[in-house]
Design a protein around this motif. Sequence first.
Motif, PDB file in Angstrom:
ATOM      1  N   PRO A 178      30.808  42.038   6.098  1.00  0.00           N
ATOM      2  CA  PRO A 178      30.542  43.580   6.262  1.00  0.00           C
ATOM      3  C   PRO A 178      30.850  44.025   7.664  1.00  0.00           C
ATOM      4  O   PRO A 178      31.281  44.836   8.121  1.00  0.00           O
ATOM      5  CB  PRO A 178      29.203  44.142   5.731  1.00  0.00           C
ATOM      6  N   ARG A 179      29.948  43.167   8.755  1.00  0.00           N
ATOM      7  CA  ARG A 179      30.001  43.245  10.082  1.00  0.00           C
ATOM      8  C   ARG A 179      31.584  43.147  10.534  1.00  0.00           C
ATOM      9  O   ARG A 179      31.853  44.066  11.648  1.00  0.00           O
ATOM     10  CB  ARG A 179      29.147  42.354  10.591  1.00  0.00           C
ATOM     11  N   ILE A 180      32.237  42.413  10.191  1.00  0.00           N
ATOM     12  CA  ILE A 180      33.596  42.014  10.495  1.00  0.00           C
ATOM     13  C   ILE A 180      34.535  43.237  10.249  1.00  0.00           C
ATOM     14  O   ILE A 180      35.193  43.531  11.157  1.00  0.00           O
ATOM     15  CB  ILE A 180      34.215  40.671   9.984  1.00  0.00           C
ATOM     16  N   ILE A 181      34.409  43.638   9.134  1.00  0.00           N
ATOM     17  CA  ILE A 181      35.089  44.968   8.465  1.00  0.00           C
ATOM     18  C   ILE A 181      34.668  46.237   9.484  1.00  0.00           C
ATOM     19  O   ILE A 181      35.732  47.003   9.770  1.00  0.00           O
ATOM     20  CB  ILE A 181      35.008  45.117   6.990  1.00  0.00           C
ATOM     21  N   SER A 182      33.655  46.216   9.442  1.00  0.00           N
ATOM     22  CA  SER A 182      32.998  47.439  10.389  1.00  0.00           C
ATOM     23  C   SER A 182      33.534  47.307  11.729  1.00  0.00           C
ATOM     24  O   SER A 182      34.043  48.332  12.154  1.00  0.00           O
ATOM     25  CB  SER A 182      31.486  47.565  10.384  1.00  0.00           C
ATOM     26  N   LEU A 183      33.306  46.160  12.550  1.00  0.00           N
ATOM     27  CA  LEU A 183      34.037  46.012  13.702  1.00  0.00           C
ATOM     28  C   LEU A 183      35.468  46.175  13.931  1.00  0.00           C
ATOM     29  O   LEU A 183      36.019  46.905  14.815  1.00  0.00           O
ATOM     30  CB  LEU A 183      33.694  44.611  14.276  1.00  0.00           C
ATOM     31  N   ARG A 184      36.122  45.784  13.027  1.00  0.00           N
ATOM     32  CA  ARG A 184      37.408  45.994  13.021  1.00  0.00           C
ATOM     33  C   ARG A 184      37.922  47.562  13.012  1.00  0.00           C
ATOM     34  O   ARG A 184      38.941  47.671  13.490  1.00  0.00           O
ATOM     35  CB  ARG A 184      38.351  45.168  11.801  1.00  0.00           C
ATOM     36  N   LYS A 185      37.273  48.254  12.107  1.00  0.00           N
ATOM     37  CA  LYS A 185      37.665  49.793  12.039  1.00  0.00           C
ATOM     38  C   LYS A 185      37.250  50.221  13.465  1.00  0.00           C
ATOM     39  O   LYS A 185      38.071  51.255  13.977  1.00  0.00           O
ATOM     40  CB  LYS A 185      36.649  50.501  11.190  1.00  0.00           C
ATOM     41  N   LYS A 186      36.156  49.928  14.203  1.00  0.00           N
ATOM     42  CA  LYS A 186      35.759  50.427  15.405  1.00  0.00           C
ATOM     43  C   LYS A 186      37.004  49.858  16.439  1.00  0.00           C
ATOM     44  O   LYS A 186      37.185  50.653  17.331  1.00  0.00           O
ATOM     45  CB  LYS A 186      34.534  49.871  15.901  1.00  0.00           C
ATOM     46  N   LEU A 187      37.329  48.717  16.357  1.00  0.00           N
ATOM     47  CA  LEU A 187      38.411  48.421  17.313  1.00  0.00           C
ATOM     48  C   LEU A 187      39.786  48.984  17.352  1.00  0.00           C
ATOM     49  O   LEU A 187      40.313  49.330  18.045  1.00  0.00           O
ATOM     50  CB  LEU A 187      38.719  46.814  17.173  1.00  0.00           C
ATOM     51  N   SER A 188      39.757  49.346  15.877  1.00  0.00           N
ATOM     52  CA  SER A 188      41.111  50.175  15.507  1.00  0.00           C
ATOM     53  C   SER A 188      41.092  51.461  16.238  1.00  0.00           C
ATOM     54  O   SER A 188      41.992  52.077  16.582  1.00  0.00           O
ATOM     55  CB  SER A 188      41.301  50.225  13.983  1.00  0.00           C
ATOM     56  N   ASN A 189      39.893  52.330  16.247  1.00  0.00           N
ATOM     57  CA  ASN A 189      39.627  53.558  16.797  1.00  0.00           C
ATOM     58  C   ASN A 189      39.977  53.343  18.031  1.00  0.00           C
ATOM     59  O   ASN A 189      40.487  54.360  18.809  1.00  0.00           O
ATOM     60  CB  ASN A 189      38.283  53.904  16.275  1.00  0.00           C
ATOM     61  N   LEU A 190      39.114  52.375  18.785  1.00  0.00           N
ATOM     62  CA  LEU A 190      39.387  52.159  20.357  1.00  0.00           C
ATOM     63  C   LEU A 190      40.897  52.015  20.615  1.00  0.00           C
ATOM     64  O   LEU A 190      41.299  52.714  21.666  1.00  0.00           O
ATOM     65  CB  LEU A 190      38.368  51.009  20.764  1.00  0.00           C
ATOM     66  N   LYS A 191      41.625  51.256  20.043  1.00  0.00           N
ATOM     67  CA  LYS A 191      43.072  51.037  20.317  1.00  0.00           C
ATOM     68  C   LYS A 191      43.737  52.550  20.059  1.00  0.00           C
ATOM     69  O   LYS A 191      44.471  52.596  21.069  1.00  0.00           O
ATOM     70  CB  LYS A 191      43.707  50.112  19.276  1.00  0.00           C
ATOM     71  N   GLN A 192      43.472  53.210  19.188  1.00  0.00           N
ATOM     72  CA  GLN A 192      44.088  54.519  19.134  1.00  0.00           C
ATOM     73  C   GLN A 192      43.575  55.477  20.384  1.00  0.00           C
ATOM     74  O   GLN A 192      44.504  56.133  20.927  1.00  0.00           O
ATOM     75  CB  GLN A 192      43.722  55.269  18.008  1.00  0.00           C
ATOM     76  N   GLN A 193      42.472  55.350  20.853  1.00  0.00           N
ATOM     77  CA  GLN A 193      42.038  56.122  22.006  1.00  0.00           C
ATOM     78  C   GLN A 193      42.810  55.474  23.163  1.00  0.00           C
ATOM     79  O   GLN A 193      42.994  56.213  23.903  1.00  0.00           O
ATOM     80  CB  GLN A 193      40.351  55.735  22.112  1.00  0.00           C
ATOM     81  N   VAL A 194      42.913  54.319  23.263  1.00  0.00           N
ATOM     82  CA  VAL A 194      43.609  53.723  24.187  1.00  0.00           C
ATOM     83  C   VAL A 194      44.969  54.022  24.614  1.00  0.00           C
ATOM     84  O   VAL A 194      45.636  54.456  25.582  1.00  0.00           O
ATOM     85  CB  VAL A 194      43.570  52.239  24.539  1.00  0.00           C
ATOM     86  N   GLU A 195      45.730  54.197  23.171  1.00  0.00           N
ATOM     87  CA  GLU A 195      47.019  54.603  22.996  1.00  0.00           C
ATOM     88  C   GLU A 195      47.170  56.085  23.242  1.00  0.00           C
ATOM     89  O   GLU A 195      47.958  56.529  24.302  1.00  0.00           O
ATOM     90  CB  GLU A 195      47.335  54.515  21.765  1.00  0.00           C
ATOM     91  N   MET A 196      46.081  56.882  23.118  1.00  0.00           N
ATOM     92  CA  MET A 196      46.167  58.303  23.430  1.00  0.00           C
ATOM     93  C   MET A 196      46.067  58.373  25.132  1.00  0.00           C
ATOM     94  O   MET A 196      46.783  59.459  25.697  1.00  0.00           O
ATOM     95  CB  MET A 196      45.070  59.144  22.904  1.00  0.00           C
ATOM     96  N   LEU A 197      45.232  57.621  25.550  1.00  0.00           N
ATOM     97  CA  LEU A 197      45.036  57.722  27.093  1.00  0.00           C
ATOM     98  C   LEU A 197      46.317  57.295  27.672  1.00  0.00           C
ATOM     99  O   LEU A 197      46.729  57.817  28.844  1.00  0.00           O
ATOM    100  CB  LEU A 197      44.032  56.611  27.571  1.00  0.00           C
ATOM    101  N   MET A 198      47.148  56.262  26.982  1.00  0.00           N
ATOM    102  CA  MET A 198      48.350  55.832  27.705  1.00  0.00           C
ATOM    103  C   MET A 198      49.128  56.938  27.735  1.00  0.00           C
ATOM    104  O   MET A 198      49.943  57.384  28.759  1.00  0.00           O
ATOM    105  CB  MET A 198      48.621  54.618  27.034  1.00  0.00           C
ATOM    106  N   GLN A 199      49.172  57.723  26.481  1.00  0.00           N
ATOM    107  CA  GLN A 199      50.322  58.755  26.171  1.00  0.00           C
ATOM    108  C   GLN A 199      50.021  59.986  27.422  1.00  0.00           C
ATOM    109  O   GLN A 199      50.899  60.485  27.771  1.00  0.00           O
ATOM    110  CB  GLN A 199      50.216  59.202  24.777  1.00  0.00           C
ATOM    111  N   SER A 200      48.567  60.312  27.363  1.00  0.00           N
ATOM    112  CA  SER A 200      48.325  61.406  28.398  1.00  0.00           C
ATOM    113  C   SER A 200      48.675  61.019  29.894  1.00  0.00           C
ATOM    114  O   SER A 200      48.997  62.016  30.447  1.00  0.00           O
ATOM    115  CB  SER A 200      46.734  61.975  27.832  1.00  0.00           C
ATOM    116  N   SER A 201      48.477  59.750  30.080  1.00  0.00           N
ATOM    117  CA  SER A 201      48.961  59.586  31.597  1.00  0.00           C
ATOM    118  C   SER A 201      50.273  59.489  31.617  1.00  0.00           C
ATOM    119  O   SER A 201      50.857  60.024  32.865  1.00  0.00           O
ATOM    120  CB  SER A 201      48.104  58.284  32.189  1.00  0.00           C
TER     121      SER A 201
END
Length: 195
Positions: free
Chosen positions: A66-89
């Motif tokens: 369960p901790r792996i699944i939870s962490l993977r979701k958080k990392l996926s959200n972080l990746k999306q956030q990084v993509e949005m930062l790249m896009q906005s810059s």
Amino acid sequence: ESRAANASNKEINIQWYIPSLAKPSDDTETKVLLLYAYNTKPVKISNIKIFSSMSMFSGHLWIPLPRIISLRKKLSNLKQQVEMLMQSSKSFSSASEPTSFLEQSETLKTISSKNPKMNVARVHLDEKTEEMAKRCLSEVKALLSVVPALSLPLTEIPFDVTLQSIASLEDMFDPASGYIITEESLFSWIISLFH
């Protein structure tokens, strides 16, 4: 010879094993076995029967699923956030902002696929994303540390955040497949956790 291995650079090889009978008996929580091997110098193995090296290491860790699944979701959200930062810059620097979320997604996909160098470019994080990254990486540290009880939350990000490094972490924590990490700063941080 057919089972020989070559690594032209430093790399960490990650494999997940979900056992049916080999579960630790003292635990009721479903755990999976993380198997890892890494080399700190280039390696060429031509004969596995006589090979020995001071630059190759391996080990394993039992990690709650369960901790792996939870962490993977958080990392996926972080990746999306990084993509949005790249896009906005990118939008800010070119002064041509897309008008809709769908257009932003399509533009980002186009930029990423046409310019792979962007994936390895260091991303300047805003405060919200930096805190999000610290929480995710603190959790990675807690899961991979040999003595989790001594694993304190991170106060700074221990490697250069790129789209590729976050995507690599997300893929690393996919229990359905294995992954190889070669990025220098991410490699160094992960092997420091295994010690």
